[in-house]
Motif scaffolding. Sequence first.
Motif, PDB file in Angstrom:
ATOM      1  N   ALA A 234     -13.282  66.044  43.617  1.00  0.00           N
ATOM      2  CA  ALA A 234     -13.294  64.567  43.630  1.00  0.00           C
ATOM      3  C   ALA A 234     -13.451  64.221  42.157  1.00  0.00           C
ATOM      4  N   THR A 235     -12.703  63.099  41.595  1.00  0.00           N
ATOM      5  CA  THR A 235     -12.647  62.669  40.202  1.00  0.00           C
ATOM      6  C   THR A 235     -13.965  61.895  39.852  1.00  0.00           C
ATOM      7  N   LYS A 236     -14.542  61.385  40.956  1.00  0.00           N
ATOM      8  CA  LYS A 236     -15.727  60.514  40.547  1.00  0.00           C
ATOM      9  C   LYS A 236     -17.166  61.214  41.451  1.00  0.00           C
ATOM     10  N   ASN A 237     -18.347  60.989  40.875  1.00  0.00           N
ATOM     11  CA  ASN A 237     -19.365  61.436  41.676  1.00  0.00           C
ATOM     12  C   ASN A 237     -19.631  61.110  42.975  1.00  0.00           C
ATOM     13  N   ILE A 238     -19.171  59.606  43.422  1.00  0.00           N
ATOM     14  CA  ILE A 238     -19.349  58.988  44.665  1.00  0.00           C
ATOM     15  C   ILE A 238     -18.408  57.959  44.681  1.00  0.00           C
ATOM     16  N   THR A 239     -17.737  57.559  45.907  1.00  0.00           N
ATOM     17  CA  THR A 239     -16.559  56.652  45.894  1.00  0.00           C
ATOM     18  C   THR A 239     -16.587  56.081  47.276  1.00  0.00           C
ATOM     19  N   LEU A 240     -16.866  54.861  47.520  1.00  0.00           N
ATOM     20  CA  LEU A 240     -16.723  54.252  48.953  1.00  0.00           C
ATOM     21  C   LEU A 240     -14.855  53.972  49.120  1.00  0.00           C
ATOM     22  N   LEU A 241     -14.641  54.489  50.108  1.00  0.00           N
ATOM     23  CA  LEU A 241     -12.961  54.569  50.339  1.00  0.00           C
ATOM     24  C   LEU A 241     -12.878  53.166  50.722  1.00  0.00           C
ATOM     25  N   PRO A 242     -11.513  52.624  50.301  1.00  0.00           N
ATOM     26  CA  PRO A 242     -11.220  51.126  50.751  1.00  0.00           C
ATOM     27  C   PRO A 242     -10.732  50.820  52.094  1.00  0.00           C
ATOM     28  N   THR A 243     -11.167  49.723  52.410  1.00  0.00           N
ATOM     29  CA  THR A 243     -10.576  49.279  53.850  1.00  0.00           C
ATOM     30  C   THR A 243      -9.239  49.700  53.984  1.00  0.00           C
ATOM     31  N   GLY A 244      -9.106  50.294  55.306  1.00  0.00           N
ATOM     32  CA  GLY A 244      -7.535  50.520  55.563  1.00  0.00           C
ATOM     33  C   GLY A 244      -7.148  52.011  55.370  1.00  0.00           C
ATOM     34  N   THR A 245      -8.119  52.782  54.615  1.00  0.00           N
ATOM     35  CA  THR A 245      -7.891  54.383  54.623  1.00  0.00           C
ATOM     36  C   THR A 245      -7.896  55.009  55.727  1.00  0.00           C
ATOM     37  N   SER A 246      -7.055  55.983  56.106  1.00  0.00           N
ATOM     38  CA  SER A 246      -7.100  56.670  57.094  1.00  0.00           C
ATOM     39  C   SER A 246      -7.549  58.144  56.870  1.00  0.00           C
ATOM     40  N   LEU A 247      -8.392  58.712  57.841  1.00  0.00           N
ATOM     41  CA  LEU A 247      -9.074  59.900  57.644  1.00  0.00           C
ATOM     42  C   LEU A 247      -8.944  60.864  58.681  1.00  0.00           C
TER      43      LEU A 247
END
Length: 372
Positions: free
Chosen positions: A299-312
């Motif tokens: 990961a490029t950042k220590n912690i990231t909240l994924l944006p709305t609409g992200t598919s996982l």
Amino acid sequence: MKVKYYLLAAAMCSLLSALLVSCKKNSADTSAMITSVPTISPTKLGLYEADSSIYKQLYIAVPKIGTQTVNQYLLFDTGSGGMVIDAHEVLPATMISTSGFNFTGDSTVVNGITITSQKSSISYGADNSTTETVYGNLAYAAITVGDHDGTITIKRVPFLLYYKGVDNSGKIEATGAFDIFGVDSEYDVVFSNGAYVSSPFSYFDPGTGLTRGFKMAALGTGNFSNAGNYVAGVLSVGLTDNDLTSAGFTMHTLSAYQNYGYPVIIPSSFTYGSKSVTAAYTVFDTGTEPYNYLEDPTATKNITLLPTGTSLSVLTGSNFNYGFTTTASDYLSYVEKTSYSGTDVSIVSLEYFLNNEYLLNYTGHQLGLKNN
């Protein structure tokens, strides 16, 4: 509950009567001898489903510990193993200090609870910066689980009776803040005498013809409330042959780890947006909410909240696939860099359990997952 350091209910038990037809002594005709084997059904237990804003939690009733009625509601947690309860709720205040329990010798018995001199601690947290720790002693007691429609009693359950819980800064937490009913088959803590704390259900004998373990029905979304709604029959304690072979669960064999038992950590891979992590480990955890935590070493950042609409999607080593899409209030997901979080174990939160089923076989060391 996301564990950083790797580390209720309607009781139903039906018994069919046995028909024994015997022939007279010395008779050669054995065809008249018919035996009907008693059949025992899994025990059904309910859970309390509570929410506040975006947070959801599950609680299980433990009305009795030892000889004392306590009427406690413990967090039902598939991500940790063992019962953990605050001593201030079950012992006289004069026995408890911030440094331990006031008694002499190897052990003492209070209200049917055997408290030993064996000390340890358990740490919980989402990452290195949010660790919270409880300190306590190994204890043993019979416990009663369930309410409303019935209860079960589990004899001599080992658990951690804690005298102090602190946050990451050392501040003492409120009484009962870490009361947990962990059903994971891992050992939450192993003591210096070799004793360990694991799921109370693993000590429950479900009866002839059943396997030690439980399955959990999909929760749905309509029963959660701020006050906590009791929902009957969510858990089936004791597994049938059909549960293990023909009920549609994708089974995962759990690995043993020295001093940790059989944690519910399974090999997996996952994708988020256009990025894939091919070598990962995952826990499906009712004790973590409202966020999923995906551990990405690149990961490029220590912690990231994924944006709305992200598919996982999460794909396990046994080819079970769980997919979802983040919204403004549901399926919220963080991506953490493993060097920051201190763990390579990703966490799928309670929201998996809203529409999917879960099974844990303590005897065969298997985890079952099922899409609904």
